[in-house]
Write a protein that holds these residues in place. Structure first.
Motif, PDB file in Angstrom:
ATOM      1  N   PRO A 242       0.829  -1.198   0.000  1.00 41.46           N
ATOM      2  CA  PRO A 242       0.000   0.000   0.000  1.00 41.46           C
ATOM      3  C   PRO A 242       0.872   1.260   0.000  1.00 41.46           C
ATOM      4  O   PRO A 242       2.038   1.212   0.387  1.00 41.46           O
ATOM      5  N   ALA A 243       0.311   2.350  -0.459  1.00 44.96           N
ATOM      6  CA  ALA A 243       1.017   3.640  -0.415  1.00 44.96           C
ATOM      7  C   ALA A 243      -0.017   4.735  -0.213  1.00 44.96           C
ATOM      8  O   ALA A 243      -1.144   4.627  -0.701  1.00 44.96           O
ATOM      9  N   GLY A 244       0.370   5.753   0.538  1.00 40.62           N
ATOM     10  CA  GLY A 244      -0.532   6.869   0.784  1.00 40.62           C
ATOM     11  C   GLY A 244      -1.441   6.620   1.968  1.00 40.62           C
ATOM     12  O   GLY A 244      -1.091   5.888   2.893  1.00 40.62           O
ATOM     13  N   ALA A 245      -2.620   7.229   1.932  1.00 37.19           N
ATOM     14  CA  ALA A 245      -3.548   7.156   3.070  1.00 37.19           C
ATOM     15  C   ALA A 245      -4.389   5.882   2.998  1.00 37.19           C
ATOM     16  O   ALA A 245      -4.950   5.564   1.965  1.00 37.19           O
ATOM     17  N   VAL A 246      -4.419   5.160   4.102  1.00 40.19           N
ATOM     18  CA  VAL A 246      -5.232   3.940   4.210  1.00 40.19           C
ATOM     19  C   VAL A 246      -6.169   4.117   5.399  1.00 40.19           C
ATOM     20  O   VAL A 246      -5.718   4.415   6.509  1.00 40.19           O
ATOM     21  N   ARG A 247      -7.454   3.938   5.153  1.00 36.67           N
ATOM     22  CA  ARG A 247      -8.425   4.082   6.242  1.00 36.67           C
ATOM     23  C   ARG A 247      -8.486   2.793   7.038  1.00 36.67           C
ATOM     24  O   ARG A 247      -8.707   1.711   6.503  1.00 36.67           O
ATOM     25  N   GLN A 248      -8.262   2.873   8.341  1.00 35.06           N
ATOM     26  CA  GLN A 248      -8.283   1.700   9.203  1.00 35.06           C
ATOM     27  C   GLN A 248      -9.731   1.318   9.557  1.00 35.06           C
ATOM     28  O   GLN A 248     -10.647   2.137   9.443  1.00 35.06           O
ATOM     29  N   ASP A 249      -9.906   0.089  10.033  1.00 35.13           N
ATOM     30  CA  ASP A 249     -11.242  -0.380  10.409  1.00 35.13           C
ATOM     31  C   ASP A 249     -11.840   0.457  11.535  1.00 35.13           C
ATOM     32  O   ASP A 249     -13.058   0.558  11.663  1.00 35.13           O
ATOM     33  N   GLY A 251     -11.600   3.617  11.837  1.00 37.80           N
ATOM     34  CA  GLY A 251     -11.873   4.972  11.373  1.00 37.80           C
ATOM     35  C   GLY A 251     -10.655   5.874  11.355  1.00 37.80           C
ATOM     36  O   GLY A 251     -10.685   6.959  10.764  1.00 37.80           O
ATOM     37  N   ARG A 252      -9.577   5.425  12.019  1.00 42.00           N
ATOM     38  CA  ARG A 252      -8.363   6.232  11.965  1.00 42.00           C
ATOM     39  C   ARG A 252      -7.633   5.995  10.640  1.00 42.00           C
ATOM     40  O   ARG A 252      -8.099   5.219   9.798  1.00 42.00           O
ATOM     41  N   THR A 253      -6.497   6.646  10.483  1.00 41.24           N
ATOM     42  CA  THR A 253      -5.801   6.620   9.197  1.00 41.24           C
ATOM     43  C   THR A 253      -4.373   6.130   9.379  1.00 41.24           C
ATOM     44  O   THR A 253      -3.701   6.496  10.350  1.00 41.24           O
ATOM     45  N   ALA A 254      -3.926   5.318   8.443  1.00 42.31           N
ATOM     46  CA  ALA A 254      -2.502   4.982   8.352  1.00 42.31           C
ATOM     47  C   ALA A 254      -1.944   5.697   7.128  1.00 42.31           C
ATOM     48  O   ALA A 254      -2.554   5.653   6.058  1.00 42.31           O
ATOM     49  N   LEU A 255      -0.815   6.348   7.303  1.00 43.40           N
ATOM     50  CA  LEU A 255      -0.113   6.925   6.148  1.00 43.40           C
ATOM     51  C   LEU A 255       1.057   6.013   5.830  1.00 43.40           C
ATOM     52  O   LEU A 255       1.889   5.739   6.709  1.00 43.40           O
ATOM     53  N   VAL A 256       1.098   5.516   4.598  1.00 41.11           N
ATOM     54  CA  VAL A 256       2.194   4.634   4.194  1.00 41.11           C
ATOM     55  C   VAL A 256       3.100   5.440   3.266  1.00 41.11           C
ATOM     56  O   VAL A 256       2.711   5.806   2.156  1.00 41.11           O
ATOM     57  N   ALA A 257       4.296   5.737   3.777  1.00 37.32           N
ATOM     58  CA  ALA A 257       5.233   6.604   3.054  1.00 37.32           C
ATOM     59  C   ALA A 257       6.278   5.739   2.349  1.00 37.32           C
ATOM     60  O   ALA A 257       7.007   4.990   3.007  1.00 37.32           O
ATOM     61  N   VAL A 258       6.321   5.835   1.044  1.00 41.43           N
ATOM     62  CA  VAL A 258       7.340   5.119   0.286  1.00 41.43           C
ATOM     63  C   VAL A 258       8.631   5.943   0.324  1.00 41.43           C
ATOM     64  O   VAL A 258       8.600   7.165   0.148  1.00 41.43           O
ATOM     65  N   VAL A 259       9.741   5.260   0.581  1.00 43.33           N
ATOM     66  CA  VAL A 259      11.039   5.925   0.699  1.00 43.33           C
ATOM     67  C   VAL A 259      11.790   5.725  -0.620  1.00 43.33           C
ATOM     68  O   VAL A 259      12.166   4.604  -0.946  1.00 43.33           O
ATOM     69  N   ILE A 288       7.316   2.897   4.917  1.00 45.08           N
ATOM     70  CA  ILE A 288       7.043   2.897   6.361  1.00 45.08           C
ATOM     71  C   ILE A 288       5.591   3.296   6.575  1.00 45.08           C
ATOM     72  O   ILE A 288       5.144   4.326   6.043  1.00 45.08           O
ATOM     73  N   ALA A 289       4.870   2.468   7.342  1.00 41.15           N
ATOM     74  CA  ALA A 289       3.491   2.789   7.672  1.00 41.15           C
ATOM     75  C   ALA A 289       3.448   3.494   9.019  1.00 41.15           C
ATOM     76  O   ALA A 289       4.082   3.059   9.983  1.00 41.15           O
ATOM     77  N   VAL A 290       2.734   4.606   9.033  1.00 38.41           N
ATOM     78  CA  VAL A 290       2.497   5.347  10.286  1.00 38.41           C
ATOM     79  C   VAL A 290       1.015   5.195  10.600  1.00 38.41           C
ATOM     80  O   VAL A 290       0.178   5.901  10.046  1.00 38.41           O
ATOM     81  N   PRO A 291       0.652   4.241  11.472  1.00 42.39           N
ATOM     82  CA  PRO A 291      -0.769   3.979  11.732  1.00 42.39           C
ATOM     83  C   PRO A 291      -1.351   4.870  12.818  1.00 42.39           C
ATOM     84  O   PRO A 291      -0.633   5.642  13.464  1.00 42.39           O
ATOM     85  N   ASP A 292      -2.673   4.716  12.977  1.00 47.32           N
ATOM     86  CA  ASP A 292      -3.427   5.278  14.114  1.00 47.32           C
ATOM     87  C   ASP A 292      -3.416   6.802  14.150  1.00 47.32           C
ATOM     88  O   ASP A 292      -3.459   7.409  15.230  1.00 47.32           O
ATOM     89  N   LEU A 307       9.190  12.183   1.090  1.00 45.81           N
ATOM     90  CA  LEU A 307       8.593  10.854   1.181  1.00 45.81           C
ATOM     91  C   LEU A 307       7.412  10.791   0.222  1.00 45.81           C
ATOM     92  O   LEU A 307       6.735  11.796  -0.007  1.00 45.81           O
ATOM     93  N   GLU A 308       7.188   9.636  -0.360  1.00 50.00           N
ATOM     94  CA  GLU A 308       6.222   9.532  -1.451  1.00 50.00           C
ATOM     95  C   GLU A 308       4.911   8.937  -0.954  1.00 50.00           C
ATOM     96  O   GLU A 308       4.887   7.840  -0.390  1.00 50.00           O
ATOM     97  N   LEU A 309       3.821   9.652  -1.164  1.00 51.15           N
ATOM     98  CA  LEU A 309       2.514   9.174  -0.695  1.00 51.15           C
ATOM     99  C   LEU A 309       1.534   8.965  -1.845  1.00 51.15           C
ATOM    100  O   LEU A 309       0.375   8.629  -1.626  1.00 51.15           O
ATOM    101  N   ASP A 310       1.991   9.166  -3.061  1.00 48.13           N
ATOM    102  CA  ASP A 310       1.132   9.006  -4.235  1.00 48.13           C
ATOM    103  C   ASP A 310       1.225   7.563  -4.731  1.00 48.13           C
ATOM    104  O   ASP A 310       2.293   7.130  -5.184  1.00 48.13           O
ATOM    105  N   PRO A 311       0.127   6.786  -4.656  1.00 45.43           N
ATOM    106  CA  PRO A 311       0.200   5.383  -5.076  1.00 45.43           C
ATOM    107  C   PRO A 311       0.600   5.210  -6.541  1.00 45.43           C
ATOM    108  O   PRO A 311       1.036   4.132  -6.937  1.00 45.43           O
ATOM    109  N   GLY A 312       0.477   6.268  -7.348  1.00 48.47           N
ATOM    110  CA  GLY A 312       0.847   6.157  -8.758  1.00 48.47           C
ATOM    111  C   GLY A 312       2.270   6.592  -9.048  1.00 48.47           C
ATOM    112  O   GLY A 312       2.703   6.589 -10.210  1.00 48.47           O
ATOM    113  N   SER A 313       3.019   6.945  -8.029  1.00 52.81           N
ATOM    114  CA  SER A 313       4.349   7.502  -8.238  1.00 52.81           C
ATOM    115  C   SER A 313       5.327   6.501  -8.858  1.00 52.81           C
ATOM    116  O   SER A 313       5.313   5.307  -8.522  1.00 52.81           O
ATOM    117  N   ALA A 314       6.205   7.003  -9.714  1.00 53.76           N
ATOM    118  CA  ALA A 314       7.239   6.149 -10.314  1.00 53.76           C
ATOM    119  C   ALA A 314       8.179   5.589  -9.256  1.00 53.76           C
ATOM    120  O   ALA A 314       8.725   4.495  -9.422  1.00 53.76           O
TER     121      ALA A 314
END
Ligand code: SF4
Length: 383
Positions: A242-249, A251-259, A288-292, A307-314
């Motif tokens: 995953p990459a970018g913002a992920v909605r947790q069950d 209701g909080r958010t995990a940000l997954v930052a591609v390095v 790296i995922a930053v949850p909660d 840090l890259e949060l766009d799931p479409g990024s090269a």
């Protein structure tokens, strides 16, 4: 059918935090991070160590571990002390054996059950058994909560949730048919790990992986005993995580930052640590995922830091080996060349998922479908 065994004539020499590797740019230390789980304090200590003792950055590996490069001569004891003080080096004798992948964001979103508690339980059991200090540094365990993200990554010993009450034991990436409940799964994985060493001893030699033993999978499963179900097909490894913002069950958010290229600066690491309300998770896809988190409010600052949060990024599709100057064998500075190709929009193979390497050894190649971009000394060729 098992793969044809590869004879090994030496024990593996995987680097660890104390047993460093002499690279061309100085000593290289690899810090095992079981399940990729890091507290903010541990990430800060790694960042400070990179700044004070190394080249100022942390390298993320495809096993969710961390490397420090360019270490000052003789800095291993200080690095060891710093890591041990925050629980990143619980056993000097077992440090290179602690290779564990776990489903990303398990227990927070997706999956059939929560595997987070399996990681410390397995790690504690591993470090408590003196015999398991003999495990090769290449030996890998993977705990998949049923989403199929790490089961297909070719671990030696794998646990794959089939439903909320049933866990399959995988050996060398294939289902054995042996089953456990969630409460017995870690014990089964530890038993399989011990059985690997026992079968290796029976066969002589210094195999690094189960696939290198003769009939290793079957012999280990037979040694474990018990009733076997019809084996299931193991999900193939996904091309990425995953990459970018992920909605947790919840209701909080995990940000997954591609390095980008897996090279995390100490400043980026400090920013991630300051952003995280609790544990972070390194992934096998150099992110790296930053949850909660309460929402996506931290995303602009992470993106501004590179840090890259766009799931479409090269950046998500490009990996490299160390290349020059870190590796004396390299025919090119592959990182700099890959960065230039991404920035100029000139990635080869129409921008397909690709791994740039400085020589034919092709270190760090991700599993799954990937185009190799190989330095020749006069440019690069594909394949
Ligand atoms: S692929 Fe070659 S150049 Fe790259 S790190 Fe491995 S040995 Fe060095």
């Amino acid at each position: 059918m098992d793969a044809i065994p590869i004879p090994r004539d030496r024990a593996d020499a995987c680097p660890g935090a104390l047993q460093t590797h002499p690279a061309a740019d100085g000593a290289l230390a690899r810090v095992r991070v079981p399940g990729g789980a890091l507290t903010p304090g541990q990430l800060r200590v790694l960042a400070a160590a990179a700044r004070d003792l190394g080249d100022g950055a942390l390298e993320l590996t495809s096993r969710g571990n961390v490397q420090l490069r360019g270490l000052r001569p003789g800095s291993e004891p200080e690095l060891g002390d710093r890591l041990a003080a925050v629980g990143l080096l619980p056993s000097a004798t077992h440090e290179t054996a602690r290779n564990v992948l776990a489903s990303v964001l398990s227990g927070r979103v997706g999956g059939l059950l929560d595997v987070r508690s399996w990681v410390p339980a397995f790690d504690t059991g591993l470090c408590a058994d003196p015999r398991l200090a003999a495990l090769p540094g290449r030996f890998l365990a993977a705990f998949d909560d049923g989403r199929g993200d790490v089961a297909g990554l070719g671990a030696d010993v794998g646990l794959l949730a089939l439903d909320s009450r049933t866990v399959a034991l995988l050996l060398a990436g294939t289902d054995t048919g042996l089953r456990a409940g969630p409460d017995g799964a870690v014990a089964l994985a530890l038993a399989a790990t011990r059985a690997f060493l026992a079968v290796r001893e029976q066969q002589g030699g210094t195999a690094w992986r189960i696939a290198e033993l003769t009939d290793g999978r079957e012999r280990i499963a037979t040694a474990l005993g018990g009733r076997r179900d019809e084996p299931r097909t193991v999900p193939r490894a996904p091309a990425g995580g995953p990459a970018g913002a992920v909605r947790q069950d919840d209701g909080r958010t995990a940000l997954v930052a591609v390095v980008p290229l897996g090279r995390l600066s100490a400043a980026q690491a400090d920013l991630l640590a300051a952003t995280a309300p609790g544990d972070l998770q390194l992934t096998p896809w150099r992110s790296i995922a930053v949850p909660d988190l309460p929402g996506t409010g931290a995303a602009p600052a992470l993106a501004a830091a590179g840090l890259e949060l766009d799931p479409g990024s090269a950046w998500i599709r490009v990996t490299t080996c160390a290349g020059r100057p870190g590796c004396a064998k390299s025919l090119a500075d592959v990182r700099a060349d890959a960065v230039a190709a991404v920035r100029s929009g000139t990635l080869p193979a129409n921008g397909a998922r690709q791994h740039w390497v400085g020589c034919e050894r092709r270190c760090g190649r991700p599993s799954g479908e990937v185009v190799d971009v190989v330095a020749t000394g006069e440019g690069y060729r594909l394949g």
